[in-house]
Design an enzyme around this catalytic site. Structure first.
Site, PDB file in Angstrom:
ATOM      1  N   GLY A 115       0.834  -1.208   0.000  1.00 24.78           N
ATOM      2  CA  GLY A 115       0.000   0.000   0.000  1.00 24.78           C
ATOM      3  C   GLY A 115       0.864   1.250   0.000  1.00 24.78           C
ATOM      4  O   GLY A 115       0.463   2.310   0.479  1.00 24.78           O
ATOM      5  N   ALA A 116       2.064   1.139  -0.559  1.00 27.65           N
ATOM      6  CA  ALA A 116       3.067   2.198  -0.398  1.00 27.65           C
ATOM      7  C   ALA A 116       2.958   3.316  -1.431  1.00 27.65           C
ATOM      8  O   ALA A 116       3.754   4.249  -1.411  1.00 27.65           O
ATOM      9  CB  ALA A 116       4.471   1.590  -0.434  1.00 27.65           C
ATOM     10  N   ASP A 148      -1.051  -7.217  -6.098  1.00 28.92           N
ATOM     11  CA  ASP A 148      -2.286  -7.273  -5.326  1.00 28.92           C
ATOM     12  C   ASP A 148      -2.028  -8.177  -4.122  1.00 28.92           C
ATOM     13  O   ASP A 148      -1.785  -9.380  -4.287  1.00 28.92           O
ATOM     14  CB  ASP A 148      -3.400  -7.851  -6.203  1.00 28.92           C
ATOM     15  CG  ASP A 148      -4.719  -7.988  -5.467  1.00 28.92           C
ATOM     16  OD1 ASP A 148      -4.769  -7.722  -4.246  1.00 28.92           O
ATOM     17  OD2 ASP A 148      -5.711  -8.371  -6.129  1.00 28.92           O
ATOM     18  N   VAL A 149      -2.088  -7.614  -2.911  1.00 26.07           N
ATOM     19  CA  VAL A 149      -1.752  -8.412  -1.725  1.00 26.07           C
ATOM     20  C   VAL A 149      -2.737  -9.559  -1.500  1.00 26.07           C
ATOM     21  O   VAL A 149      -2.436 -10.499  -0.761  1.00 26.07           O
ATOM     22  CB  VAL A 149      -1.678  -7.551  -0.441  1.00 26.07           C
ATOM     23  CG1 VAL A 149      -0.591  -6.500  -0.547  1.00 26.07           C
ATOM     24  CG2 VAL A 149      -3.031  -6.914  -0.095  1.00 26.07           C
ATOM     25  N   SER A 159      -6.155  -0.843  12.841  1.00 30.34           N
ATOM     26  CA  SER A 159      -7.009   0.340  12.903  1.00 30.34           C
ATOM     27  C   SER A 159      -7.511   0.537  14.323  1.00 30.34           C
ATOM     28  O   SER A 159      -7.876  -0.435  15.007  1.00 30.34           O
ATOM     29  CB  SER A 159      -8.213   0.182  11.968  1.00 30.34           C
ATOM     30  OG  SER A 159      -9.137   1.233  12.192  1.00 30.34           O
ATOM     31  N   TYR A 198     -15.051  -4.055   7.966  1.00 32.16           N
ATOM     32  CA  TYR A 198     -13.706  -3.469   8.095  1.00 32.16           C
ATOM     33  C   TYR A 198     -13.143  -3.688   9.506  1.00 32.16           C
ATOM     34  O   TYR A 198     -11.996  -4.115   9.677  1.00 32.16           O
ATOM     35  CB  TYR A 198     -13.792  -1.968   7.768  1.00 32.16           C
ATOM     36  CG  TYR A 198     -12.499  -1.211   7.931  1.00 32.16           C
ATOM     37  CD1 TYR A 198     -11.517  -1.249   6.950  1.00 32.16           C
ATOM     38  CD2 TYR A 198     -12.255  -0.441   9.074  1.00 32.16           C
ATOM     39  CE1 TYR A 198     -10.328  -0.548   7.095  1.00 32.16           C
ATOM     40  CE2 TYR A 198     -11.081   0.263   9.230  1.00 32.16           C
ATOM     41  CZ  TYR A 198     -10.119   0.213   8.236  1.00 32.16           C
ATOM     42  OH  TYR A 198      -8.944   0.909   8.385  1.00 32.16           O
ATOM     43  N   LYS A 220      -9.775  -5.787  10.747  1.00 36.44           N
ATOM     44  CA  LYS A 220      -8.659  -5.176  11.475  1.00 36.44           C
ATOM     45  C   LYS A 220      -8.498  -5.797  12.859  1.00 36.44           C
ATOM     46  O   LYS A 220      -7.381  -5.897  13.382  1.00 36.44           O
ATOM     47  CB  LYS A 220      -8.863  -3.661  11.565  1.00 36.44           C
ATOM     48  CG  LYS A 220      -8.794  -2.957  10.202  1.00 36.44           C
ATOM     49  CD  LYS A 220      -7.424  -3.120   9.555  1.00 36.44           C
ATOM     50  CE  LYS A 220      -7.231  -2.218   8.353  1.00 36.44           C
ATOM     51  NZ  LYS A 220      -5.871  -2.296   7.798  1.00 36.44           N
TER      52      LYS A 220
HETATM   53  P1  NAP Z   1      -4.628   5.004   1.270  1.00 36.55           P
HETATM   54  O1  NAP Z   1      -4.082   6.371   1.217  1.00 36.55           O
HETATM   55  O2  NAP Z   1      -5.845   4.671   0.493  1.00 36.55           O
HETATM   56  O3  NAP Z   1      -3.475   3.952   0.925  1.00 36.55           O
HETATM   57  C1  NAP Z   1      -3.738   2.586   0.811  1.00 36.55           C
HETATM   58  C2  NAP Z   1      -3.019   2.058  -0.401  1.00 36.55           C
HETATM   59  O4  NAP Z   1      -3.218   0.624  -0.440  1.00 36.55           O
HETATM   60  C3  NAP Z   1      -3.584   2.598  -1.713  1.00 36.55           C
HETATM   61  O5  NAP Z   1      -2.540   2.993  -2.593  1.00 36.55           O
HETATM   62  C4  NAP Z   1      -4.345   1.404  -2.269  1.00 36.55           C
HETATM   63  O6  NAP Z   1      -4.454   1.392  -3.687  1.00 36.55           O
HETATM   64  C5  NAP Z   1      -3.484   0.260  -1.782  1.00 36.55           C
HETATM   65  N1  NAP Z   1      -4.176  -1.019  -1.866  1.00 36.55           N
HETATM   66  C6  NAP Z   1      -5.487  -1.275  -1.641  1.00 36.55           C
HETATM   67  N2  NAP Z   1      -5.752  -2.565  -1.869  1.00 36.55           N
HETATM   68  C7  NAP Z   1      -4.590  -3.146  -2.247  1.00 36.55           C
HETATM   69  C8  NAP Z   1      -4.234  -4.464  -2.639  1.00 36.55           C
HETATM   70  N3  NAP Z   1      -5.158  -5.444  -2.697  1.00 36.55           N
HETATM   71  N4  NAP Z   1      -2.947  -4.726  -2.964  1.00 36.55           N
HETATM   72  C9  NAP Z   1      -2.017  -3.738  -2.944  1.00 36.55           C
HETATM   73  N5  NAP Z   1      -2.302  -2.456  -2.596  1.00 36.55           N
HETATM   74  C10 NAP Z   1      -3.578  -2.168  -2.252  1.00 36.55           C
HETATM   75  O7  NAP Z   1      -5.003   4.649   2.804  1.00 36.55           O
HETATM   76  P2  NAP Z   1      -4.267   4.945   4.205  1.00 36.55           P
HETATM   77  O8  NAP Z   1      -5.170   5.787   4.997  1.00 36.55           O
HETATM   78  O9  NAP Z   1      -2.845   5.293   4.007  1.00 36.55           O
HETATM   79  O10 NAP Z   1      -4.380   3.480   4.834  1.00 36.55           O
HETATM   80  C11 NAP Z   1      -3.250   2.653   5.055  1.00 36.55           C
HETATM   81  C12 NAP Z   1      -3.654   1.605   6.086  1.00 36.55           C
HETATM   82  O11 NAP Z   1      -3.998   2.265   7.321  1.00 36.55           O
HETATM   83  C13 NAP Z   1      -4.889   0.804   5.665  1.00 36.55           C
HETATM   84  O12 NAP Z   1      -4.704  -0.561   6.019  1.00 36.55           O
HETATM   85  C14 NAP Z   1      -6.000   1.422   6.500  1.00 36.55           C
HETATM   86  O13 NAP Z   1      -7.043   0.512   6.747  1.00 36.55           O
HETATM   87  C15 NAP Z   1      -5.253   1.799   7.766  1.00 36.55           C
HETATM   88  N6  NAP Z   1      -5.893   2.842   8.559  1.00 36.55           N
HETATM   89  C16 NAP Z   1      -5.893   4.139   8.163  1.00 36.55           C
HETATM   90  C17 NAP Z   1      -6.491   5.090   8.983  1.00 36.55           C
HETATM   91  C18 NAP Z   1      -6.500   6.553   8.660  1.00 36.55           C
HETATM   92  O14 NAP Z   1      -6.941   7.341   9.500  1.00 36.55           O
HETATM   93  N7  NAP Z   1      -6.045   6.965   7.495  1.00 36.55           N
HETATM   94  C19 NAP Z   1      -7.111   4.718  10.179  1.00 36.55           C
HETATM   95  C20 NAP Z   1      -7.096   3.391  10.528  1.00 36.55           C
HETATM   96  C21 NAP Z   1      -6.476   2.460   9.724  1.00 36.55           C
HETATM   97  P3  NAP Z   1      -5.832   1.946  -4.348  1.00 36.55           P
HETATM   98  O15 NAP Z   1      -5.912   3.392  -3.966  1.00 36.55           O
HETATM   99  O16 NAP Z   1      -5.626   1.686  -5.807  1.00 36.55           O
HETATM  100  O17 NAP Z   1      -6.939   1.128  -3.720  1.00 36.55           O
END
Ligand code: NAP
Length: 254
Positions: free
Chosen positions: A14-15, A64-65, A143, A156, A160
């Site tokens: 997800g980088a 795709d993970v 999360s 979700y 998590k």
């Molecule tokens: P983000 O900006 O949407 O980044 C997530 C990345 O993961 C995106 O580039 C996405 O690609 C990619 N991804 C999704 N499905 C994938 C797959 N099957 N294989 C490979 N890559 C994939 O979200 P973020 O907020 O940084 O979230 C990162 C993690 O933190 C997630 O696990 C999320 O649940 C967790 N989290 C975030 C928050 C918050 O406040 N932001 C809170 C709690 C937990 P696409 O955009 O193409 O889907």
């Protein structure tokens, strides 16, 4: 780059965006060679290019993970370029907001498959390199919603919660091999995912200011806040920390 991770190889899933992007950038600053793994190849390449322009070592890997063959190809590409992998950060994630009775089996399975099965698949792919090295660091991004619950996100939150429990179990099993496994459950971190949720009305009647007022440190989290914790948990200094839920959420959940 001269840091405490020189010579180490990391995969960050997800980088291409948000928290994963910040973790990849930080680990590269710490000296690791980093595979920037994401579904989104173009954005992954942008992040890898930025890391390289700053003097770091990075490789964009489209994967795709949730697909075991895709994960295996990503690991092979990373090993070919940099060598065995001993740091893994699982940040790829899929969100969703639905009333419980409206969640279809397909939606439930899709969220569980990316968030929980994807974490399992990436760990299973990379752990043999860590066992061989007698050293490894895994950080699973879960999360804060799994700590306190979150209405309208039961699929979700369940995924998590599974990541947190999986982390604890894996830590017990891999500790004797010199591998630590910890989870960071972020809360309210300003990323594209969070802003997409806002645009889709997933914050309900709340504004950012409402949510900030309910956050003890009175600000939104930044991806770099999670990356700083990730840097520490993947360091040598964190070798006595494993199986832990390492909250980075401004005090929203303790
Ligand atoms: P983000 O900006 O949407 O980044 C997530 C990345 O993961 C995106 O580039 C996405 O690609 C990619 N991804 C999704 N499905 C994938 C797959 N099957 N294989 C490979 N890559 C994939 O979200 P973020 O907020 O940084 O979230 C990162 C993690 O933190 C997630 O696990 C999320 O649940 C967790 N989290 C975030 C928050 C918050 O406040 N932001 C809170 C709690 C937990 P696409 O955009 O193409 O889907």
């Amino acid at each position: 780059m001269a840091g405490n991770q020189v010579g180490k190889v990391a995969i960050v899933t997800g980088a291409a965006s948000g928290i994963g992007r910040a973790c990849a950038t930080r680990l590269a600053q710490d000296g690791a060679a980093v595979a920037v793994l994401d579904l989104n190849e173009g954005d992954a390449k942008t992040v890898a290019d930025e890391i390289q322009a700053a003097g770091g070592a990075a490789l964009a890997v489209a994967a795709d993970v949730a697909d075991p063959e895709s994960v295996a190809r990503a690991l092979a590409a990373t090993r070919d370029r940099f060598g065995p992998v001993t740091i893994l950060v699982n940040s790829a994630g899929k969100t969703g907001t639905k009333r419980f009775l409206d969640i279809t089996l397909e939606q439930w399975t899709s969220v569980l498959t990316v968030n929980l099965t994807g974490t399992f698949l990436c760990c299973q792919a990379v752990v043999p390199d860590m066992v061989e090295a007698g050293w490894g660091r895994i950080v699973n991004i879960s999360s804060s919603s799994a700590q306190g619950g979150q209405a309208l996100m039961s699929h979700y939150v369940a995924s998590k919660g599974g990541v947190i429990a999986f982390t604890k179990a894996l830590a017990l099993e891999l500790g004797p091999a010199g591998i630590t496994v910890n989870t960071i459950p972020p809360g309210f971190v300003d990323t594209p995912m969070l802003r997409r949720d806002e645009a889709r009305g997933r914050w309900g009647p709340n504004t950012a200011d409402d949510l900030i007022a309910r956050t003890p440190v009175r600000r939104m989290g930044l991806p770099e806040d999670i990356a700083a914790a990730c840097s520490f948990l993947t360091s040598e200094e964190a070798s006595y920390i494993t199986g832990q839920v390492f909250g980075v959420n401004g005090g929203r959940n303790t």
